[in-house]
Write a protein that holds these residues in place. Structure first.
Motif, PDB file in Angstrom:
ATOM      1  N   VAL A   1      33.236-100.835 -72.366  1.00  0.00           N
ATOM      2  CA  VAL A   1      31.873-100.713 -72.875  1.00  0.00           C
ATOM      3  C   VAL A   1      31.612-101.775 -73.939  1.00  0.00           C
ATOM      4  CG1 VAL A   1      30.246 -99.179 -74.047  1.00  0.00           C
ATOM      5  CG2 VAL A   1      31.834 -98.246 -72.366  1.00  0.00           C
ATOM      6  N   LEU A   2      32.585-102.001 -74.801  1.00  0.00           N
ATOM      7  CA  LEU A   2      32.445-103.012 -75.854  1.00  0.00           C
ATOM      8  C   LEU A   2      32.230-104.402 -75.251  1.00  0.00           C
ATOM      9  CD1 LEU A   2      32.681-103.341 -79.000  1.00  0.00           C
ATOM     10  CD2 LEU A   2      35.064-103.980 -78.598  1.00  0.00           C
ATOM     11  N   VAL A   3      33.024-104.756 -74.246  1.00  0.00           N
ATOM     12  CA  VAL A   3      32.907-106.065 -73.589  1.00  0.00           C
ATOM     13  C   VAL A   3      31.585-106.180 -72.846  1.00  0.00           C
ATOM     14  CG1 VAL A   3      33.879-107.539 -71.786  1.00  0.00           C
ATOM     15  CG2 VAL A   3      35.391-106.411 -73.435  1.00  0.00           C
TER      16      VAL A   3
ATOM     17  N   TRP B   1      28.692-104.735 -73.567  1.00  0.00           N
ATOM     18  CA  TRP B   1      27.630-105.004 -74.524  1.00  0.00           C
ATOM     19  C   TRP B   1      27.696-106.441 -75.039  1.00  0.00           C
ATOM     20  CZ3 TRP B   1      23.249-102.690 -75.760  1.00  0.00           C
ATOM     21  CH2 TRP B   1      23.080-101.344 -75.441  1.00  0.00           C
ATOM     22  N   HIS B   2      28.900-106.940 -75.248  1.00  0.00           N
ATOM     23  CA  HIS B   2      29.051-108.326 -75.712  1.00  0.00           C
ATOM     24  C   HIS B   2      28.491-109.308 -74.688  1.00  0.00           C
ATOM     25  CE1 HIS B   2      31.284-112.126 -76.470  1.00  0.00           C
ATOM     26  NE2 HIS B   2      31.060-111.812 -77.736  1.00  0.00           N
ATOM     27  N   GLN B   3      28.733-109.054 -73.419  1.00  0.00           N
ATOM     28  CA  GLN B   3      28.210-109.923 -72.371  1.00  0.00           C
ATOM     29  C   GLN B   3      26.697-109.858 -72.289  1.00  0.00           C
ATOM     30  OE1 GLN B   3      30.326-108.670 -68.872  1.00  0.00           O
ATOM     31  NE2 GLN B   3      32.133-109.918 -69.323  1.00  0.00           N
ATOM     32  N   VAL B   4      26.140-108.662 -72.461  1.00  0.00           N
ATOM     33  CA  VAL B   4      24.685-108.519 -72.425  1.00  0.00           C
ATOM     34  C   VAL B   4      24.049-109.290 -73.579  1.00  0.00           C
ATOM     35  CG1 VAL B   4      22.783-106.863 -72.730  1.00  0.00           C
ATOM     36  CG2 VAL B   4      24.703-106.309 -71.219  1.00  0.00           C
ATOM     37  N   LEU B   5      24.613-109.169 -74.758  1.00  0.00           N
ATOM     38  CA  LEU B   5      24.054-109.842 -75.932  1.00  0.00           C
ATOM     39  C   LEU B   5      24.181-111.361 -75.830  1.00  0.00           C
ATOM     40  CD1 LEU B   5      25.391-107.418 -78.691  1.00  0.00           C
ATOM     41  CD2 LEU B   5      23.020-107.654 -77.927  1.00  0.00           C
ATOM     42  N   THR B   6      25.313-111.844 -75.333  1.00  0.00           N
ATOM     43  CA  THR B   6      25.465-113.294 -75.162  1.00  0.00           C
ATOM     44  C   THR B   6      24.562-113.816 -74.051  1.00  0.00           C
ATOM     45  OG1 THR B   6      27.385-112.881 -73.725  1.00  0.00           O
ATOM     46  CG2 THR B   6      27.816-113.352 -76.045  1.00  0.00           C
TER      47      THR B   6
ATOM     48  N   LEU C   1      28.231 -99.513 -78.327  1.00  0.00           N
ATOM     49  CA  LEU C   1      29.293 -98.588 -77.942  1.00  0.00           C
ATOM     50  C   LEU C   1      29.014 -97.193 -78.502  1.00  0.00           C
ATOM     51  CD1 LEU C   1      32.108 -97.953 -76.792  1.00  0.00           C
ATOM     52  CD2 LEU C   1      33.077 -98.786 -78.934  1.00  0.00           C
ATOM     53  N   VAL C   2      28.565 -97.122 -79.749  1.00  0.00           N
ATOM     54  CA  VAL C   2      28.229 -95.828 -80.355  1.00  0.00           C
ATOM     55  C   VAL C   2      27.115 -95.143 -79.569  1.00  0.00           C
ATOM     56  CG1 VAL C   2      27.292 -94.703 -82.408  1.00  0.00           C
ATOM     57  CG2 VAL C   2      28.982 -96.517 -82.643  1.00  0.00           C
ATOM     58  N   ILE C   3      26.099 -95.919 -79.189  1.00  0.00           N
ATOM     59  CA  ILE C   3      24.966 -95.353 -78.446  1.00  0.00           C
ATOM     60  C   ILE C   3      25.435 -94.756 -77.129  1.00  0.00           C
ATOM     61  CG2 ILE C   3      22.820 -95.936 -77.254  1.00  0.00           C
ATOM     62  CD1 ILE C   3      22.325 -98.026 -79.442  1.00  0.00           C
ATOM     63  N   VAL C   4      26.298 -95.477 -76.408  1.00  0.00           N
ATOM     64  CA  VAL C   4      26.787 -94.987 -75.108  1.00  0.00           C
ATOM     65  C   VAL C   4      27.613 -93.718 -75.292  1.00  0.00           C
ATOM     66  CG1 VAL C   4      28.291 -95.515 -73.154  1.00  0.00           C
ATOM     67  CG2 VAL C   4      26.720 -97.257 -74.017  1.00  0.00           C
ATOM     68  N   VAL C   5      28.533 -93.752 -76.261  1.00  0.00           N
ATOM     69  CA  VAL C   5      29.423 -92.605 -76.469  1.00  0.00           C
ATOM     70  C   VAL C   5      28.639 -91.383 -76.911  1.00  0.00           C
ATOM     71  CG1 VAL C   5      31.296 -91.718 -77.904  1.00  0.00           C
ATOM     72  CG2 VAL C   5      31.451 -94.013 -76.952  1.00  0.00           C
ATOM     73  N   ARG C   6      27.766 -91.533 -77.893  1.00  0.00           N
ATOM     74  CA  ARG C   6      27.047 -90.377 -78.423  1.00  0.00           C
ATOM     75  C   ARG C   6      26.010 -89.860 -77.429  1.00  0.00           C
ATOM     76  NH1 ARG C   6      27.958 -89.153 -83.673  1.00  0.00           N
ATOM     77  NH2 ARG C   6      27.068 -87.185 -82.910  1.00  0.00           N
TER      78      ARG C   6
ATOM     79  N   LEU D   1      39.528-105.158 -70.443  1.00  0.00           N
ATOM     80  CA  LEU D   1      38.754-106.370 -70.176  1.00  0.00           C
ATOM     81  C   LEU D   1      38.696-107.326 -71.356  1.00  0.00           C
ATOM     82  CD1 LEU D   1      35.708-104.829 -68.243  1.00  0.00           C
ATOM     83  CD2 LEU D   1      37.817-105.805 -67.310  1.00  0.00           C
ATOM     84  N   LEU D   2      39.377-107.013 -72.440  1.00  0.00           N
ATOM     85  CA  LEU D   2      39.366-107.896 -73.603  1.00  0.00           C
ATOM     86  C   LEU D   2      40.332-109.061 -73.343  1.00  0.00           C
ATOM     87  CD1 LEU D   2      37.779-107.738 -76.251  1.00  0.00           C
ATOM     88  CD2 LEU D   2      39.807-106.782 -77.335  1.00  0.00           C
TER      89      LEU D   2
END
Length: 340
Positions: free
Chosen positions: A2-4, A6-11, A30-35, A130-131
């Motif tokens: 999820v972290l990766v 979001w990073h790809q979407v932002l880049t 990541l917080v938004i997805v988890v919560r 995926l990191l």
């Protein structure tokens, strides 16, 4: 993953891959997805808390029944009756902790991922899942406000010559974490508890935890990397807003928040019926009048309770009702009992 993602979407939308803000927003995502995924569990938690409040009077009866009994058989009997009560209402005290229990593995997994970034980057290898090595290096090089690395802890920054900015940032975040946690707990015990819930021992424990629990963030904020602190702070903000909405729109019956909601609805010409639905005030008043009339009819139709009487009095009443009561002799009448 999820972290990766979001990073790809932002880049993709033009943010620099190695910028600190890019990784901060990735953690927020990541917080938004988890919560958001935990919302069903949160709803279940609310329902469980409502049921625990409903069975509180029955719990007090069980506790009063076994008060002062410390033998093994009494403790086992009390435990059986308590578990049977939980089963009857379909709840357990553990249900209230489900969101926290589910979130803790995610939190510690993120802590492991971010804590190992420095070691993986220095070894030239990738991180978890995926990191990749490239992303790991970008995360390692990312600096927030040009001074603070995402993998730095307050302990590490304290001994660095140029770590003043990092220390100030981490201390500020820790203070905000404590404040958000304190406010979240405060609005629960001050607004969303019924008068009955404020009289038990559990309420006293909640008041104590209100001041003790936030202090745990002091120790965690010292040893956790900046990325984990950001995750925790963002999660606290989510919890605070979520609790505010719940207390405002779905308050505990009988609480101060419920009374405030009823006043707001009354100003709008609305009210909450017995099923928790919002209806027009006229319909609510008609419903209350109907329930009152039904209660009065049921009370009138119920058999009246007879006052218990002694056997001697009951015998006298029965004698009078049969018409065979012997009149008492007059004081002036002659005594003929000895006459033959």
């Amino acid at each position: 993953m999820v972290l990766v993602a979001w990073h790809q979407v932002l880049t993709f939308f033009g943010m620099p891959p190695a910028a600190g803000l890019t990784w901060v927003f990735s953690i927020v995502g990541l917080v938004i997805v988890v919560r958001a995924a935990l919302i069903p569990l949160f709803v279940r938690q609310i329902k469980s808390q409502r049921k625990m409040m409903e069975l509180a009077p029955e719990m007090k009866k069980i506790q009063a029944k076994y008060k002062g009994k410390t033998d093994q058989l009494s403790r086992e009997a009390m435990s059986r009756e308590t578990m049977a009560l939980y089963k009857k209402h379909g709840t357990t005290p553990l249900s209230s902790c489900l969101p926290l229990l589910v979130q803790m593995p995610i939190f510690f997994s993120l802590y492991s991922v971010l804590s190992d970034v420095k070691k993986h980057a220095e070894d030239g290898v990738g991180g978890v899942g995926l990191l990749s090595p490239e992303l790991t290096q970008e995360f390692y090089d990312a600096k927030l406000f040009g001074t603070t690395s995402m993998h730095t802890t307050l302990v590490e920054a304290w001994g660095q010559p140029d770590g003043t900015g990092t220390v100030i940032l981490l201390i500020t975040l820790v203070i905000l974490m404590i404040a958000s946690q304190f406010f979240t707990q405060l609005q629960i015990i001050s607004k969303n508890l019924s008068p009955e819930a404020k009289t038990g021992q559990a309420y006293q424990m909640q008041r104590i935890m209100l001041f003790i629990l936030p202090l745990g963030f002091v120790f965690s904020g010292v040893f956790f990397p900046l990325g984990v602190v950001i995750y925790w702070f963002t999660s606290n903000i989510w919890t605070m807003v979520q609790q505010f909405i719940v207390i405002r729109e779905m308050p505990t019956p009988g609480s101060d928040a419920a009374k405030a909601r009823e006043e707001r609805l009354a100003r709008k010409g609305k009210a909450v019926d017995a099923k928790g639905k919002i209806i027009p005030l006229e319909k609510y008043q008609a419903e209350q009048q109907r329930l009152l009339e039904e209660a009065e009819r049921a009370r009138a139709a119920a058999p009246k309770r007879q006052q218990p009487v002694s056997k001697q009095r009951a015998k006298k009443q029965g004698t009078r009702s049969n018409g065979t009561a012997t009149p008492k002799p007059s004081p002036d009448s002659p005594d003929t009992s000895n006459k033959s």
